[in-house]
Design an enzyme around this catalytic site. Structure first.
Site: not given
Ligand code: SAH
Length: 382
Positions: A126, A146, A150, A153, A367
């Site tokens: 996406e 991924c 985390c 996420c 995301c």
């Molecule tokens: N792998 C990269 C890109 C991830 S997405 C990273 O970890 O930075 C971009 C941002 O969105 C990251 O800071 C991630 O931690 C955050 N993110 C992911 N899921 C989320 C959610 N449910 N609510 C808020 N932020 C989120």
């Protein structure tokens, strides 16, 4: 006896050579039948070399690069200034990977759109288009799934399926520009996946999307976000890019960060911060810290103190993102008032901080949520 042995050996060798030849022919046929070269992942110099090796004039590679990366065509047939026979020759060796639009969601809340694309092998990715007063920004995925895990996420659920090729990252921007007929001026690598876990393809993507012979998006308009893969943060600082690095911080201490982000077991907070300082020193680009605000988990007075201690000595920016609720996850965002109190306290302490405005909340905003919902409805794991 010796002589006899020699003869036998020679015959043996001859036989072996025959076998080798047959194997070679089969291998070549296999390659020809299955594995064409992804022409859209070749940078300008590589394409020029390939075209030269085909015995064509140098201006041909300029034409092809322009068709692929400026005019954004999806097939060789559209390259109308090349002869039919040359186009046929190209399509025997090279392919333009296809990416089909599976779903497009348009937000009613703000000018945001979300796109779900199907890749050639059935994987789904996406991308998000955000319209800002300063231009259109596309949020690009760097992997299908991924493996960073985390806790909050949606992209982590189901793990990593595979890395995306440079062409698959580029095409997300190309398709959105084609579908909307609006120019994309900014890119954030903040979709599904960890860009520094797909380092070489990610770096090539940055080179090609900012190449003046392609879409020529300014590197100053590109931000890439990492969960903190320290060795590759150091490498990135040496690439000579002018992109902004964003670090997903999310915890104000090593202990808290570790609970939310498994990657912190491997690369501790102090190591990650050192790598951020190195990025700033080498590139002169101020690092952005991202912090997903989770009610009762990382939004306390102690977190304000710890964050201040981390960020005060640094020339940086803090982005607070009230956590997007994900169906499969239990985390909640603080209410608006509490998020503002948290932000104001940090600001008072001299931290450069903003709360990221929520976008597309009515369209599977977080995301990987659209991809997850699609996978669940479809009974797929991809
Ligand atoms: N792998 C990269 C890109 C991830 S997405 C990273 O970890 O930075 C971009 C941002 O969105 C990251 O800071 C991630 O931690 C955050 N993110 C992911 N899921 C989320 C959610 N449910 N609510 C808020 N932020 C989120």
């Amino acid at each position: 006896m010796e002589c006899m042995q020699d003869i036998e050996t020679i015959e043996e060798i001859n036989v072996r050579e025959d076998i080798d030849e047959t194997e070679k022919i089969n291998e070549t046929e296999d390659i020809g039948a299955e594995e064409k070269i992804d022409i859209c992942s070749l940078n300008y110099n590589e394409l020029a070399e390939e075209i030269h090796a085909l015995g064509e004039q140098p201006f041909r590679s300029r034409q092809i690069y322009e068709w692929l990366h400026v005019k954004l065509v999806g097939s060789f047939d559209e390259m109308t200034n090349l002869s039919k026979s040359f186009r046929e020759k190209l399509s025997k060796t090279y392919e333009i990977p296809q990416m089909e639009l599976a779903e497009r969601q348009i937000s009613k809340a703000d000018p945001t759109e979300k796109f779900l694309f199907g890749l050639g092998d059935g994987n789904m990715i996406e991308s998000v288009l955000m319209r800002h007063p300063y231009g259109n920004s596309v949020c690009v995925s760097s992997q299908a799934g991924c493996r960073m895990g985390c806790r909050f996420c949606a992209s982590a659920i189901g793990g990593r399926k595979r890395d995306l090729a440079p062409s698959e990252m580029l095409r997300q921007v190309y398709q959105i520009q084609k579908l909307t007929k609006e120019r994309v001026s900014h890119v954030v690598v903040m979709g599904t996946g960890e860009p520094l876990d797909n380092y070489d393809n990610f770096v090539r993507f940055i080179q090609m999307i900012s190449d003046e012979r392609g879409l020529h998006i300014s590197q100053r308009n590109i931000t890439a976000s990492t969960c903190g893969i320290v060795p590759n943060m150091y490498r990135l600082a040496l690439e000579g890019f002018q992109i902004t690095l964003a670090l997903s911080l999310h915890g104000s201490t090593q202990e808290k960060r570790r609970k939310l982000m498994p990657v912190a077991e491997k690369y501790g907070l102090s190591e990650v911060l050192k790598a951020c300082d190195d990025y700033f020193q080498k590139t002169g680009r101020r690092v952005t810290f991202e912090y997903s605000l989770i009610a009762g988990v990382n939004d306390t007075a102690e977190d304000v103190r710890e964050l201040t201690a981390i960020l005060k000595p640094r020339n940086c920016h803090l982005n607070l993102i009230p956590v997007n609720p994900v169906t499969e996850r239990k985390y909640r965002r603080p209410d608006r008032k509490n998020a503002c109190v948290f932000k104001n306290k940090l600001e008072k302490n001299g931290i450069n901080v903003t709360i990221r405005r929520e976008r597309g909340s009515d369209i599977d905003g977080a995301c990987g949520q659209l991809r997850r919902r699609y996978a669940a409805a479809d009974g797929r794991t991809r």
